[in-house]
Design a protein around this motif. Structure first.
Motif, PDB file in Angstrom:
ATOM      1  N   PHE A   1       4.017 -12.335   0.561  1.00  0.00           N
ATOM      2  CA  PHE A   1       3.100 -12.808  -0.460  1.00  0.00           C
ATOM      3  C   PHE A   1       3.884 -13.587  -1.515  1.00  0.00           C
ATOM      4  O   PHE A   1       5.007 -13.226  -1.846  1.00  0.00           O
TER       5      PHE A   1
ATOM      6  N   TYR B   1       3.577 -14.958  -5.526  1.00  0.00           N
ATOM      7  CA  TYR B   1       2.868 -14.834  -6.787  1.00  0.00           C
ATOM      8  C   TYR B   1       3.516 -15.764  -7.807  1.00  0.00           C
ATOM      9  O   TYR B   1       4.688 -16.111  -7.704  1.00  0.00           O
TER      10      TYR B   1
ATOM     11  N   LEU C   1      -1.682 -14.009  -7.448  1.00  0.00           N
ATOM     12  CA  LEU C   1      -1.385 -14.239  -6.036  1.00  0.00           C
ATOM     13  C   LEU C   1      -1.682 -15.693  -5.694  1.00  0.00           C
ATOM     14  O   LEU C   1      -2.757 -16.204  -5.976  1.00  0.00           O
TER      15      LEU C   1
ATOM     16  N   ASN D   1       1.836 -15.023   7.120  1.00  0.00           N
ATOM     17  CA  ASN D   1       2.222 -14.196   8.256  1.00  0.00           C
ATOM     18  C   ASN D   1       3.181 -14.982   9.136  1.00  0.00           C
ATOM     19  O   ASN D   1       3.006 -16.181   9.331  1.00  0.00           O
TER      20      ASN D   1
ATOM     21  N   SER E   1       5.743  -7.147   3.274  1.00  0.00           N
ATOM     22  CA  SER E   1       5.255  -5.914   3.887  1.00  0.00           C
ATOM     23  C   SER E   1       5.919  -5.738   5.240  1.00  0.00           C
ATOM     24  O   SER E   1       5.935  -6.676   6.041  1.00  0.00           O
TER      25      SER E   1
ATOM     26  N   ALA F   1       3.040  -2.107   8.622  1.00  0.00           N
ATOM     27  CA  ALA F   1       2.674  -1.442   7.369  1.00  0.00           C
ATOM     28  C   ALA F   1       1.169  -1.234   7.330  1.00  0.00           C
ATOM     29  O   ALA F   1       0.407  -2.119   7.687  1.00  0.00           O
ATOM     30  N   VAL F   2       0.745  -0.071   6.899  1.00  0.00           N
ATOM     31  CA  VAL F   2      -0.687   0.220   6.888  1.00  0.00           C
ATOM     32  C   VAL F   2      -1.235   0.417   5.490  1.00  0.00           C
ATOM     33  O   VAL F   2      -2.426   0.599   5.298  1.00  0.00           O
ATOM     34  N   SER F   3      -0.373   0.404   4.476  1.00  0.00           N
ATOM     35  CA  SER F   3      -0.884   0.594   3.121  1.00  0.00           C
ATOM     36  C   SER F   3      -0.152  -0.309   2.152  1.00  0.00           C
ATOM     37  O   SER F   3       0.969  -0.742   2.396  1.00  0.00           O
ATOM     38  N   THR F   4      -0.824  -0.567   1.033  1.00  0.00           N
ATOM     39  CA  THR F   4      -0.283  -1.501   0.050  1.00  0.00           C
ATOM     40  C   THR F   4       1.002  -1.002  -0.572  1.00  0.00           C
ATOM     41  O   THR F   4       1.826  -1.804  -1.013  1.00  0.00           O
ATOM     42  N   ASP F   5       1.206   0.315  -0.627  1.00  0.00           N
ATOM     43  CA  ASP F   5       2.413   0.779  -1.311  1.00  0.00           C
ATOM     44  C   ASP F   5       3.673   0.561  -0.498  1.00  0.00           C
ATOM     45  O   ASP F   5       4.753   0.949  -0.908  1.00  0.00           O
TER      46      ASP F   5
ATOM     47  N   GLN G   1       4.525  -2.542   0.109  1.00  0.00           N
ATOM     48  CA  GLN G   1       4.791  -3.927  -0.231  1.00  0.00           C
ATOM     49  C   GLN G   1       5.988  -3.934  -1.180  1.00  0.00           C
ATOM     50  O   GLN G   1       5.941  -3.289  -2.227  1.00  0.00           O
TER      51      GLN G   1
ATOM     52  N   PHE H   1       8.941  -5.964  -3.501  1.00  0.00           N
ATOM     53  CA  PHE H   1       8.980  -7.181  -4.301  1.00  0.00           C
ATOM     54  C   PHE H   1      10.392  -7.701  -4.519  1.00  0.00           C
ATOM     55  O   PHE H   1      11.336  -6.926  -4.681  1.00  0.00           O
TER      56      PHE H   1
ATOM     57  N   PHE I   1      -2.830   1.074  -8.969  1.00  0.00           N
ATOM     58  CA  PHE I   1      -1.383   1.240  -8.916  1.00  0.00           C
ATOM     59  C   PHE I   1      -0.760   0.958 -10.285  1.00  0.00           C
ATOM     60  O   PHE I   1      -1.285   0.184 -11.085  1.00  0.00           O
TER      61      PHE I   1
ATOM     62  N   TYR J   1       3.095  -0.385 -11.286  1.00  0.00           N
ATOM     63  CA  TYR J   1       4.409  -0.841 -10.845  1.00  0.00           C
ATOM     64  C   TYR J   1       5.313  -0.943 -12.074  1.00  0.00           C
ATOM     65  O   TYR J   1       4.852  -1.204 -13.187  1.00  0.00           O
TER      66      TYR J   1
ATOM     67  N   GLY K   1      13.203  -6.252  -8.678  1.00  0.00           N
ATOM     68  CA  GLY K   1      11.832  -6.488  -8.272  1.00  0.00           C
ATOM     69  C   GLY K   1      10.904  -5.374  -8.720  1.00  0.00           C
ATOM     70  O   GLY K   1      11.349  -4.283  -9.087  1.00  0.00           O
ATOM     71  N   LEU K   2       9.609  -5.653  -8.691  1.00  0.00           N
ATOM     72  CA  LEU K   2       8.638  -4.613  -9.027  1.00  0.00           C
ATOM     73  C   LEU K   2       8.764  -3.450  -8.046  1.00  0.00           C
ATOM     74  O   LEU K   2       8.940  -3.654  -6.844  1.00  0.00           O
TER      75      LEU K   2
ATOM     76  N   LEU L   1       6.903   0.317  -6.915  1.00  0.00           N
ATOM     77  CA  LEU L   1       5.731   1.163  -7.073  1.00  0.00           C
ATOM     78  C   LEU L   1       6.113   2.424  -7.853  1.00  0.00           C
ATOM     79  O   LEU L   1       7.059   3.130  -7.496  1.00  0.00           O
TER      80      LEU L   1
ATOM     81  N   LYS M   1       0.271   5.763  -7.698  1.00  0.00           N
ATOM     82  CA  LYS M   1      -0.983   5.168  -7.251  1.00  0.00           C
ATOM     83  C   LYS M   1      -2.072   6.224  -7.191  1.00  0.00           C
ATOM     84  O   LYS M   1      -1.797   7.434  -7.187  1.00  0.00           O
TER      85      LYS M   1
ATOM     86  N   GLU N   1      -5.937  -2.865  -5.657  1.00  0.00           N
ATOM     87  CA  GLU N   1      -6.163  -3.428  -4.339  1.00  0.00           C
ATOM     88  C   GLU N   1      -7.665  -3.405  -4.122  1.00  0.00           C
ATOM     89  O   GLU N   1      -8.270  -2.328  -4.116  1.00  0.00           O
TER      90      GLU N   1
ATOM     91  N   TYR O   1      -4.981  -7.685   4.384  1.00  0.00           N
ATOM     92  CA  TYR O   1      -3.641  -8.133   4.019  1.00  0.00           C
ATOM     93  C   TYR O   1      -3.062  -7.386   2.822  1.00  0.00           C
ATOM     94  O   TYR O   1      -2.078  -7.807   2.265  1.00  0.00           O
ATOM     95  N   ASN O   2      -3.687  -6.280   2.415  1.00  0.00           N
ATOM     96  CA  ASN O   2      -3.153  -5.483   1.317  1.00  0.00           C
ATOM     97  C   ASN O   2      -2.913  -6.322   0.064  1.00  0.00           C
ATOM     98  O   ASN O   2      -1.870  -6.222  -0.567  1.00  0.00           O
TER      99      ASN O   2
ATOM    100  N   LEU P   1      -2.972  -7.532  -3.744  1.00  0.00           N
ATOM    101  CA  LEU P   1      -2.927  -6.860  -5.031  1.00  0.00           C
ATOM    102  C   LEU P   1      -3.335  -7.825  -6.140  1.00  0.00           C
ATOM    103  O   LEU P   1      -2.976  -8.990  -6.116  1.00  0.00           O
TER     104      LEU P   1
END
Lengths: 118, 115
Positions: free
Chosen positions: A34, A36, A46, A51, A97, A101-105, A107, A109, B34, B36, B43-44, B46, B49, B93, B100-101, B103
């Motif tokens: 991603f 930003y 964003l 992909n 990600s 990966a199945v969850s946003t956490d 991700q 940075f 969340f 962060y 970087g950010l 987590l 959450k 989210e 695509y998760n 944020l």
């Protein structure tokens, strides 16, 4: 833990030139990355989702011809700001990600790149 | 569209003071929420959450409760340390993020803790 790097951390360029920013996942493979951008005192916005091996999906209002995104491998995505202008000056952050990966956490940075266009 | 609003910083506190950073959101459905944290030069990361109403996320002494009735997710810590100095981002989210998760972030709140 998972590490994402960005290069360069800071860049200053002249108006009209193009600038490339790299985002690398150092210890994992990233199917999705991603991009930003953040203006001073504004939300992290964003710009696009990419992909590996396919075209990026841009958010509404983001010019795809100006902000070229390439996700050529599972560890590297690049953002090229073409024909940069002073209004493109901003802080650009990438995230990645991991594969499956199945969850946003999950991700992760990068530390960000400060772009200044003179 | 969905959005997140955070209190504007910087927040300056003495060590061992109580911290609250306000965060409210606008979203359809039932987003995940969340916090962060971004330390200088990094970087950010987590911090915590919550995925449904009344859930409390907690980590490293920080906590936040998902309040659907007030659409809030305020960050709190009972006793801050100098090492907590960083920028804190509230994020959501959306319920339907296209797989695509994605944020959506607030503007970030800078916290400075002095001895």
């Amino acid at each position: 833990g998972a590490v994402v790097s960005q290069h360069p951390s800071r860049v200053i360029c002249k108006s009209g030139t193009s600038v490339k920013i790299e985002c690398r996942s150092l210890d994992f493979q990233a199917t999705t990355m991603f991009w930003y951008r953040q203006f001073p005192k504004k939300s992290l916005m964003l710009m696009a989702t990419s992909n590996e091996g396919s075209k990026a999906t841009y958010e509404q209002g983001v010019e795809k011809d100006k902000f070229l995104i390439n996700h050529a491998s599972l560890t590297l995505s690049t953002l090229t700001v073409t024909s940069a202008h002073p209004e493109d000056s901003s802080f650009y952050i990438c995230s990645a990600s991991p594969f499956l990966a199945v969850s946003t956490d999950t991700q992760y940075f990068g530390p960000g790149t400060r772009l200044t266009v003179l | 569209g969905d959005s997140v609003t955070q209190m504007e910083g910087p927040v300056t506190l003495s060590e061992e003071a109580f911290l609250t950073i306000n965060c409210t959101y606008t979203a359809t459905g039932y987003p995940s929420l969340f916090w962060y944290v971004q330390y200088p030069g990094e970087g950010l990361q987590l911090l915590l959450k919550a995925t449904k109403a009344d859930d409390k996320g907690s980590n490293k002494g920080f906590e936040a409760t998902y309040r659907k009735e007030t659409t809030s997710f305020h960050l709190e810590k009972g006793s801050v340390q100098v090492s907590d100095s960083a920028v804190y981002f509230c994020a959501l989210e959306p319920s339907f993020s296209g797989g695509y998760n994605k944020l959506i972030f607030g503007a970030g709140t800078r916290l400075a803790v002095h001895p």
